[in-house]
Design an enzyme around this catalytic site. Sequence first.
Site, PDB file in Angstrom:
ATOM      1  N   ASN A  64      -1.095  -3.722   6.687  1.00  0.00           N
ATOM      2  CA  ASN A  64      -0.751  -2.566   7.736  1.00  0.00           C
ATOM      3  C   ASN A  64      -1.632  -2.018   8.582  1.00  0.00           C
ATOM      4  O   ASN A  64      -2.479  -1.382   8.065  1.00  0.00           O
ATOM      5  CB  ASN A  64       0.144  -1.743   6.989  1.00  0.00           C
ATOM      6  CG  ASN A  64       0.687  -0.541   7.680  1.00  0.00           C
ATOM      7  OD1 ASN A  64       0.742  -0.613   8.963  1.00  0.00           O
ATOM      8  ND2 ASN A  64       1.084   0.565   7.098  1.00  0.00           N
TER       9      ASN A  64
ATOM     10  N   LYS B 121      -1.572  -0.179  10.990  1.00  0.00           N
ATOM     11  CA  LYS B 121      -1.275   1.121  11.385  1.00  0.00           C
ATOM     12  C   LYS B 121      -1.653   1.311  13.158  1.00  0.00           C
ATOM     13  O   LYS B 121      -1.529   0.338  13.781  1.00  0.00           O
ATOM     14  CB  LYS B 121      -2.115   2.104  10.562  1.00  0.00           C
ATOM     15  CG  LYS B 121      -1.429   1.941   9.173  1.00  0.00           C
ATOM     16  CD  LYS B 121      -2.126   3.056   8.212  1.00  0.00           C
ATOM     17  CE  LYS B 121      -1.717   2.749   6.918  1.00  0.00           C
ATOM     18  NZ  LYS B 121      -1.755   3.959   5.948  1.00  0.00           N
TER      19      LYS B 121
ATOM     20  N   HIS C  32       7.986   3.581   6.194  1.00  0.00           N
ATOM     21  CA  HIS C  32       6.654   4.017   5.612  1.00  0.00           C
ATOM     22  C   HIS C  32       6.582   5.438   5.714  1.00  0.00           C
ATOM     23  O   HIS C  32       7.011   6.215   6.112  1.00  0.00           O
ATOM     24  CB  HIS C  32       5.665   3.279   6.398  1.00  0.00           C
ATOM     25  CG  HIS C  32       4.148   3.381   6.147  1.00  0.00           C
ATOM     26  ND1 HIS C  32       3.498   4.598   6.090  1.00  0.00           N
ATOM     27  CD2 HIS C  32       3.509   2.544   5.429  1.00  0.00           C
ATOM     28  CE1 HIS C  32       2.320   4.451   5.434  1.00  0.00           C
ATOM     29  NE2 HIS C  32       2.383   3.165   4.994  1.00  0.00           N
TER      30      HIS C  32
ATOM     31  N   GLU D 251       4.410   7.399   6.373  1.00  0.00           N
ATOM     32  CA  GLU D 251       3.956   8.031   7.571  1.00  0.00           C
ATOM     33  C   GLU D 251       4.797   8.157   8.544  1.00  0.00           C
ATOM     34  O   GLU D 251       4.704   9.147   9.490  1.00  0.00           O
ATOM     35  CB  GLU D 251       2.510   7.223   8.148  1.00  0.00           C
ATOM     36  CG  GLU D 251       1.234   7.396   7.285  1.00  0.00           C
ATOM     37  CD  GLU D 251       0.541   6.371   7.352  1.00  0.00           C
ATOM     38  OE1 GLU D 251       0.409   5.557   8.176  1.00  0.00           O
ATOM     39  OE2 GLU D 251      -0.403   6.481   6.321  1.00  0.00           O
TER      40      GLU D 251
ATOM     41  N   GLU E 200       4.863   2.967  -2.504  1.00  0.00           N
ATOM     42  CA  GLU E 200       3.628   3.352  -2.130  1.00  0.00           C
ATOM     43  C   GLU E 200       3.809   5.010  -2.386  1.00  0.00           C
ATOM     44  O   GLU E 200       4.088   5.812  -1.672  1.00  0.00           O
ATOM     45  CB  GLU E 200       3.740   3.285  -0.517  1.00  0.00           C
ATOM     46  CG  GLU E 200       3.554   1.846   0.122  1.00  0.00           C
ATOM     47  CD  GLU E 200       2.987   1.532   1.174  1.00  0.00           C
ATOM     48  OE1 GLU E 200       2.019   1.020   1.174  1.00  0.00           O
ATOM     49  OE2 GLU E 200       3.225   2.219   2.125  1.00  0.00           O
TER      50      GLU E 200
ATOM     51  N   GLY F  81      -4.216   5.781   1.578  1.00  0.00           N
ATOM     52  CA  GLY F  81      -5.385   6.442   2.832  1.00  0.00           C
ATOM     53  C   GLY F  81      -6.562   7.231   1.977  1.00  0.00           C
ATOM     54  O   GLY F  81      -7.296   7.909   2.805  1.00  0.00           O
TER      55      GLY F  81
ATOM     56  N   SER G 285      -4.192   2.431  -1.201  1.00  0.00           N
ATOM     57  CA  SER G 285      -5.814   2.255  -1.547  1.00  0.00           C
ATOM     58  C   SER G 285      -5.984   1.076  -2.170  1.00  0.00           C
ATOM     59  O   SER G 285      -6.744   1.154  -3.359  1.00  0.00           O
ATOM     60  CB  SER G 285      -6.363   3.637  -2.057  1.00  0.00           C
ATOM     61  OG  SER G 285      -6.034   4.504  -1.448  1.00  0.00           O
TER      62      SER G 285
ATOM     63  N   GLY H 180      -6.373   0.128   4.981  1.00  0.00           N
ATOM     64  CA  GLY H 180      -7.364   0.456   5.142  1.00  0.00           C
ATOM     65  C   GLY H 180      -8.229  -1.135   5.035  1.00  0.00           C
ATOM     66  O   GLY H 180      -8.709  -1.392   5.901  1.00  0.00           O
TER      67      GLY H 180
HETATM   68  P1  PGA Z   1      -3.984   2.382   2.602  1.00  0.00           P
HETATM   69  O1  PGA Z   1      -2.730   2.284   3.255  1.00  0.00           O
HETATM   70  O2  PGA Z   1      -4.138   1.028   1.922  1.00  0.00           O
HETATM   71  O3  PGA Z   1      -5.028   2.559   3.599  1.00  0.00           O
HETATM   72  O4  PGA Z   1      -3.852   3.482   1.494  1.00  0.00           O
HETATM   73  C1  PGA Z   1      -1.481   1.503   2.734  1.00  0.00           C
HETATM   74  C2  PGA Z   1      -0.438   1.898   3.533  1.00  0.00           C
HETATM   75  O5  PGA Z   1       0.052   2.796   4.065  1.00  0.00           O
HETATM   76  O6  PGA Z   1       0.662   0.820   3.613  1.00  0.00           O
END
Ligand code: PGA
Length: 257
Positions: free
Chosen positions: A11, A13, A96, A98, A168, A174, A214, A236
Amino acid sequence: MAQRVPFVGGNWKMNLDRSSGAALAAAVAQAARAHRGAEVCVFPPYPYLEVVHSALAGGAQLGAQDCSDQKSGAFTGQVAAAMLADVGCSAVLIGHSERRHGLGERDPILSEKLRRAIEAGLLPVLCVGETLAERESGRAHDVIETQLRGCLSAHSEDAMARLVVAYEPVWAIGTGRTATPDDAADAHRTVRRTLADLYSARFSDSVRVIYGGSVNAKNAAELFLREEIDGGLVGGASLKADEFTAILAAASARATR
Ligand code: PGA
């Protein structure tokens, strides 16, 4: 163990640009060809879907980070699932955190997005997960179950045949803080219990439930060792070709176990 093909999503983003996205896609396609056994999909920002699609050259799948709950028409700024399929997407993220928490998207809208994804022939990756406050107050499993029921209860088992669920936990996204393999496995069992109750044991056993929050090159192997964890949704660490390649290697090792 049920024979579920591992799924790894990158992802991206709102990161990268046209040329860095194309370069990363080419590296991901090469890595996916080298580590067969897992299904690999990248989720770039909308404007780069087509350039990334070309750079992937069939080596990995293309997905979008969201789709509209509407089919077409006067919806400024939205993108229809059918348009995503038209430019080469085969998957889409839905719900998601976010978007749930950042933009206030609720389950009834997400349920409609799922409908649009299925109509367009896209594989839906439905994201669920609790906030830190919900976990600390002992409500994590209730939240996961409520989100699943809210998004899925209007849909039949047949319609959801290609569903992937991404667990998640919001506090792990993140933040560099990962759920322990035990906690993630526990949450995944809640997902499967809920799916079995909504549909059937056979369905629940066949659905890929992946972990996000993460995931990186260091922790992926330990997470993917767990029977309950069928891969990952990676933010990330999906922006760095080396890290993402190591994660794909861990998922493909799971496939050949
Ligand atoms: P992250 O994001 O690996 O940066 O924690 C995961 C995601 O939002 O799908």
